[in-house]
Scaffold this active site. Structure first.
Site, mmCIF file in Angstrom:
data_model
loop_
_atom_site.group_PDB
_atom_site.id
_atom_site.type_symbol
_atom_site.label_atom_id
_atom_site.label_comp_id
_atom_site.label_asym_id
_atom_site.label_seq_id
_atom_site.Cartn_x
_atom_site.Cartn_y
_atom_site.Cartn_z
ATOM 1 N N ASP A 334 -51.227 -4.837 13.379
ATOM 2 C CA ASP A 334 -50.254 -4.903 14.649
ATOM 3 C C ASP A 334 -50.843 -5.621 15.671
ATOM 4 O O ASP A 334 -51.905 -5.899 15.585
ATOM 5 C CB ASP A 334 -50.165 -3.259 15.071
HETATM 6 C C1 BGC Z 1 -45.520 -2.801 17.723
HETATM 7 C C2 BGC Z 1 -45.038 -3.548 16.521
HETATM 8 C C3 BGC Z 1 -44.344 -4.918 16.748
HETATM 9 C C4 BGC Z 1 -45.355 -5.399 17.372
HETATM 10 C C5 BGC Z 1 -44.927 -6.767 17.809
HETATM 11 C C6 BGC Z 1 -46.381 -3.820 18.450
HETATM 12 O O1 BGC Z 1 -46.667 -3.224 19.635
HETATM 13 O O2 BGC Z 1 -46.194 -1.486 17.562
HETATM 14 O O3 BGC Z 1 -44.134 -2.652 15.685
HETATM 15 O O4 BGC Z 1 -44.120 -5.425 15.368
HETATM 16 O O5 BGC Z 1 -45.926 -5.192 18.698
HETATM 17 O O6 BGC Z 1 -43.876 -6.963 18.761
#
Ligand code: BGC
Length: 764
Positions: A334
């Site tokens: 993530d």
């Molecule tokens: C989120 C993800 C997301 C990523 C990119 C993160 O903060 O938890 O779900 O895909 O950001 O935007």
């Protein structure tokens, strides 16, 4: 937020008020919620020392940068012309993906390999305190093409309810939990297909969707992004959605892996979970995503599981994913969830996103110093390349770009259909619904009038092309007078209700990534608003535009309740179709609505939001309805529940003996006993013998059946062997336990009128 921090023991640093003000200023440039998350993230990584200096930097430096971040700065997608297989043997489409990946790896330098193991930030946004600020418009993750070897660029975009990251000209679908509430896997497959098509046509080749975590904590700020509280149910929905996404060209991404069950202190929170619970509850949706939908990527989560960060956790990455599930795609972190170089590389992380802090130069140094061997690097690179070959990314030209308009009238219509199919009728006293067209209706509440609530916040944020407000939707559909009151003045709202035949009150919660709800109460004066309106007019219907359950202290005062979730751009049209009976509600709850805050499975601070940074899963297997059943607590509305404008009956249950593979066939009849066409959801639960130590009964099959008035249809469902297995922590294997199992069939976890048993023999 303050209250939540206090309860969480203040594990995360939070921006100071001045930084918050800066963020507020920035939000005008860069889609507020996203920017807020990004700044919070930067702040956290800096160790909480950011202060006035950061604020000054922020104003002088970031504002112009963010203002500049335009789609045009987005990277060019895949290489346009494929190299010939004479010079690039891996370009030969007749070879297997495995072979092609092996040939390519042989030709790659160490730098080229490492380049596939981390993202870069499009547009070269600046570093602050060793952090990149995430891109706010355009692919949120990006790996440039390798022209020498003909490796296409990887272009990653969010999209839980439509293409995210500030994309314009896209469809805002209802939240995934609304689609899941249809209990219709074909609809969920369509959801994935529409999302996948728009992503692909935007030039995205990795779609960061779906979120499939089991909803453990009903206050979880991302409940709306997921499917619900049952692992089997989430698995079915995940398979349907991923299959849809991947059918359109891009690679899907099952997220967030694993135990991402709260937003409170999410960057450091530790989920303390026993192995059996991990396997039987939290891993289940991911198992289905890997083994049935063959998902290409998995996103490891921010949180720790048993004190080890997800993205360097050998148990969950090596043991579960690779050894047990034979996952052959790649694990990406993530955004900012990578915490080390050597540990992460050795313990199973394939790709750092969205940048190169740990997997750029430091990884190269670690390889050169012999801390990470080249075989490990080759494995990671193969994990990335294999799905790229399997999904044809080397062989086709990406058609669209970030600025393409990907909307279609069919997608608008589909968004409405999902909202209609996902709206759950919870109460309908005296058959007040459906409304007669000429009834005088008062539409009350900001969510119904001035501030419709069509989507949740955070990375799932979509730039809606339009949102039809409930007031507009009802006005279009009604043949009577429709008045409105925004609910800010209780007396005015009561007055509007008094002067109408029926009052429809719309209420909302503000759910978002990055924050859990402090509790399950409706925020602000909304409970008081409902009570005031119901006191003025007993014919009051409440429409819940919420991403998860709420407490309903006013339930006895109102005639009707509809759970509409966050229902996307067609909000008002869909709710009008339900209220006037153009569509007969057929959705069912994918999670339990509690009667009181004390009744929920995670009511103690040790469980949520955690003490000393640890959230302890003391409820073990008793997640969601399993808890209510095992504690004999009476939910307000049980898992699987939902009403219709017609009535149904289930009958004639027949259960086969198990096959040699321990499969059991369940047959029954379902009849529409009312006067309208409608659809019923048949739910099959299995109760284990007490010695197995399982919750009282668990969902193991379901089907949605459409029926004309008076019609009876036979339904046949299969219970897989897994329905009768438990996870043995001695052998670390799923085991079939001999014994007599109960089969319970009905229309919610608390309405199971048909029962039978099946005997599983001891293995020979
Ligand atoms: C989120 C993800 C997301 C990523 C990119 C993160 O903060 O938890 O779900 O895909 O950001 O935007």
């Amino acid at each position: 937020m303050e209250r939540k921090q206090e309860r969480a023991g203040s594990i995360d640093s939070q921006p100071s008020p001045c930084v918050r003000r800066c963020v507020d200023r920035l939000s005008g440039f860069a889609r507020g919620r996203r920017a807020i998350m990004q700044i919070q993230f930067s702040f956290r990584r800096s160790g909480g020392t950011i202060s006035l200096l950061f604020f000054a930097l922020c104003i002088t430096f970031l504002v112009p940068v963010l203002a500049r971040a335009q789609p045009a700065a987005s990277p060019a997608p895949a290489a346009k012309s494929a190299p010939s297989s004479a010079t690039h043997p891996w370009a030969d489409k007749t070879l297997t993906p495995d072979r092609r990946a092996a040939l390519l790896i042989k030709a790659m330098t160490l730098d080229e390999k490492i380049a596939l193991m981390h993202g870069v930030t499009p547009g070269g946004l600046p570093r602050l305190n060793d952090d990149f600020i995430f891109p706010t418009v355009g692919y949120v993750g990006y790996i440039p093409a390798n022209r020498r070897l003909g490796i296409p660029a990887l272009t990653l975009a969010d999209g839980r309810a439509g293409v995210g990251n500030g994309a314009k000209d896209v469809t805002l679908l209802p939240s995934p939990i609304a689609a899941a509430s249809s209990w219709d896997v074909a609809l969920m497959n369509g959801f994935g297909t529409v999302l996948g098509k728009e992503e692909w046509d935007k030039g995205t080749n990795v779609t960061l969707s779906p979120s499939i975590d089991v909803v453990r904590v009903p206050e979880w700020g991302r409940t709306f992004e997921s499917y619900g509280e049952d692992p089997y149910f989430n698995g079915r929905m995940a398979v349907a959605e991923i299959t849809g996404i991947q059918s359109q060209g891009s690679i899907g991404d099952a997220n967030m892996y694993l135990t991402m069950n709260q937003e409170s202190s999410r960057f450091s929170a530790d989920s303390v979970v026993d192995e059996r619970t991990l396997e039987e509850i939290y891993l289940q949706p991911f198992e289905a995503a890997v083994t049935e939908a063959h998902v290409g990527t998995i996103m490891c989560a921010y949180v720790k599981t048993n004190n080890v960060y997800s993205c360097e956790n050998s148990q969950i990455l090596h043991d579960f994913l690779r050894k047990q599930l034979h996952f052959d795609g790649w694990v990406m972190s993530d955004w900012g969830a990578t915490h080390s170089t050597v540990d992460a590389a050795k313990n199973g992380l394939d790709q750092e996103m969205p940048y190169d802090i740990f997997f750029g130069e430091p990884l190269k140094k670690a390889v050169l110093a012999g801390q990470v061997d080249i075989a490990t690097i080759n494995d990671h690179v193969r994990n990335v390349l294999l799905p790229m070959f399997q999904h044809g990314l080397f062989d086709k030209v990406q058609p669209g770009k970030w600025t393409s308009n990907v909307r279609t009238p069919a997608h608008d219509a589909f968004s409405r259909k999902v909202a209609e199919e996902g709206t759950v009728l919870l109460k309908n006293q005296g058959d007040l619904l459906p409304l007669v067209p000429k009834a005088a209706v008062a539409v009350i509440g900001a969510a119904g009038t001035t501030k419709p609530k069509a989507e949740g916040g955070g990375s799932s944020d979509v730039v809606a092309p339009y949102v039809v407000s409930p007031f507009d939707g009802l006005r279009k559909r009604s043949a009577g007078t429709v008045t409105s009151a925004d609910g800010s003045d209780l007396a005015a709202a009561a007055n509007a209700a008094r002067n109408a035949e029926v009052a429809v009150v719309f209420v909302r919660t503000e759910e978002t990534e990055g924050d859990d709800r402090p509790d399950l109460k409706l925020p602000g004066n909304q409970d008081a608003l409902i009570s005031a309106v119901a006191a003025a007019n007993p014919k009051t219907i409440v429409v819940l535009d919420t991403g998860g359950p709420v407490l309903m202290p006013w339930i006895a005062q109102v005639a009707g309740v509809l759970q509409a979730w966050y229902s996307g751009q067609e909000d008002g049209n869909a709710i009008a179709a339900i209220l006037y009976g153009d569509v007969n509600p057929s959705a069912r709850l994918p999670l339990t609505f509690p009667r009181t805050a004390e009744a929920i499975p995670t009511a103690t601070r040790e469980q949520w939001p955690g003490v000393g940074g640890h959230s302890t899963y003391t409820e073990k297997l008793n997640v969601g309805y399993r808890w209510y059943d095992s504690t004999n607590a009476d939910p307000l509305f049980p898992f699987g529940f939902g009403l219709s404008y017609t009535t149904f009956q289930v009958s004639h249950l027949a259960v086969s003996a198990p096959t040699t593979q321990a499969k059991v066939t369940v047959r029954l009849d379902v009849t529409n006993t009312g006067k309208r066409a409608g659809a019923e959801v048949v739910e099959v639960y299995v109760g284990h013998p007490p010695a197995n130590g399982e919750p009282p009964h668990q969902l193991r099959a379901f089907a949605k059946v459409e029926l004309k008035p008076g019609e009876t249809k036979p339904v046949t469902l299969t219970l897989e062997a897994r329905s009768f297995e438990t996870f043995d922590t001695n052998t670390h294997k799923w085991t079939l336990q001999p014994g007599t199992y109960q089969i319970l069939v009905g229309t919610s976890s608390r309405d199971l009128p048909l029962t039978s048993t099946v005997t599983i023999a001891a293995a020979k």
